[in-house]
Motif scaffolding. Structure first.
Motif, PDB file in Angstrom:
ATOM      1  N   ILE A 165       1.978   9.539  -5.824  1.00 14.87           N
ATOM      2  CA  ILE A 165       2.491  10.868  -5.491  1.00 14.87           C
ATOM      3  C   ILE A 165       3.608  11.263  -6.457  1.00 14.87           C
TER       4      ILE A 165
ATOM      5  N   LYS B 264       0.154   6.952   9.319  1.00 18.28           N
ATOM      6  CA  LYS B 264      -0.445   5.758   8.713  1.00 18.28           C
ATOM      7  C   LYS B 264       0.607   4.757   8.264  1.00 18.28           C
TER       8      LYS B 264
ATOM      9  N   ALA C 155       5.585  15.636   0.347  1.00 16.31           N
ATOM     10  CA  ALA C 155       4.201  15.307   0.000  1.00 16.31           C
ATOM     11  C   ALA C 155       3.768  13.994   0.651  1.00 16.31           C
ATOM     12  N   VAL C 156       4.657  13.019   0.647  1.00 17.50           N
ATOM     13  CA  VAL C 156       4.340  11.706   1.222  1.00 17.50           C
ATOM     14  C   VAL C 156       4.114  11.829   2.726  1.00 17.50           C
ATOM     15  N   LYS C 157       4.969  12.597   3.403  1.00 25.86           N
ATOM     16  CA  LYS C 157       4.829  12.759   4.852  1.00 25.86           C
ATOM     17  C   LYS C 157       3.473  13.364   5.194  1.00 25.86           C
ATOM     18  N   GLN C 158       3.029  14.347   4.400  1.00 26.05           N
ATOM     19  CA  GLN C 158       1.723  14.958   4.670  1.00 26.05           C
ATOM     20  C   GLN C 158       0.601  13.943   4.502  1.00 26.05           C
ATOM     21  N   ARG C 159       0.674  13.160   3.443  1.00 30.05           N
ATOM     22  CA  ARG C 159      -0.421  12.244   3.135  1.00 30.05           C
ATOM     23  C   ARG C 159      -0.419  10.996   4.019  1.00 30.05           C
ATOM     24  N   LEU C 160       0.746  10.515   4.390  1.00 34.95           N
ATOM     25  CA  LEU C 160       0.828   9.245   5.128  1.00 34.95           C
ATOM     26  C   LEU C 160       1.206   9.394   6.600  1.00 34.95           C
TER      27      LEU C 160
ATOM     28  N   GLU D  43       0.831  -1.207   0.000  1.00 34.47           N
ATOM     29  CA  GLU D  43       0.000   0.000   0.000  1.00 34.47           C
ATOM     30  C   GLU D  43       0.865   1.257   0.000  1.00 34.47           C
TER      31      GLU D  43
ATOM     32  N   GLU E 145       0.920   4.191  -2.903  1.00 40.51           N
ATOM     33  CA  GLU E 145       0.729   5.618  -2.577  1.00 40.51           C
ATOM     34  C   GLU E 145       1.905   6.445  -3.083  1.00 40.51           C
TER      35      GLU E 145
ATOM     36  N   GLU F  75       1.942  12.307  -9.606  1.00 31.49           N
ATOM     37  CA  GLU F  75       1.276  13.607  -9.446  1.00 31.49           C
ATOM     38  C   GLU F  75       2.275  14.757  -9.516  1.00 31.49           C
TER      39      GLU F  75
END
Length: 149
Positions: free
Chosen positions: A107, A133, A125-130, A99, A103, A110
C-alpha cells in the motif's frame, strides 16, 4: 452462505434453547450494538460493518479486563473474558504480523508515501483493505515501521 448477522441471530436462538445465559448475554450485547449503529446511521450493516462493531466491542472488553485486573476484580475480568471468547467467533481469520507488513509495504508503494507525514493517508487505505482481517494495533505499528524505513 448466511450473512454474519443471520449467523449471530441463529447463535442467539441456540443459546436461548441451551439456556446458556453467559453466551446469550454476549450475543444480545452484540445484537444491540449492531441495531444501534443501524438506527443511528439509517443503514443496513453488511458483514464488514458487523466485523467493525465486533472489533470495537472486543477492544472495549480488553480495556475493561485490564482495568478490572488492576483493581483486583478477577470475577469481573473473567466475565469480560468470557464475552471476548464469544465475540471472537464472529471475526474472520486474522492476518499474521508478516502478512500485515507485506500488505502495508504494498500500500505504501502504491500510494508513493515517503515518510511519517503520509501516515494518515496510508492508514486510511490500510483500514479499507484490512478491515476485520487484522488487529489495527499491529497495522498501525507496521505502517509506522514502513514509513520510518
Amino acid at each position: 452462505m448466511p450473512t454474519l448477522k443471520e449467523r449471530i441471530t441463529e447463535d442467539m436462538k441456540a443459546a436461548m434453547r441451551a439456556k446458556d445465559s453467559e453466551r446469550l448475554g454476549a450475543i444480545r450485547m452484540l445484537t444491540a450494538a449492531i441495531k444501534q449503529k443501524e438506527v443511528d446511521e439509517r443503514i443496513e450493516l453488511d458483514d464488514p460493518g458487523v466485523v467493525g462493531i465486533v472489533d470495537k466491542l472486543l477492544k472495549q472488553r480488553k480495556d475493561s479486563i485490564e482495568a478490572f485486573q488492576k483493581a483486583g476484580r478477577q470475577d469481573l475480568a473473567d466475565k469480560e473474558q468470557a464475552e471476548v471468547v464469544v465475540l471472537q467467533a464472529y471475526l474472520p481469520a486474522r492476518l499474521s504480523a508478516e502478512e500485515i507488513a507485506a500488505e502495508v509495504k504494498a500500500i505504501v508503494a502504491e500510494l508513493g508515501a515517503k515518510g511519517p507525514g503520509d501516515m494518515g493517508k496510508v492508514m486510511g487505505a490500510v483500514k479499507q483493505r484490512l478491515a476485520g482481517k487484522a488487529d489495527m494495533g499491529l497495522v498501525s505499528a507496521a505502517v509506522k515501521a514502513a514509513l520510518a524505513g
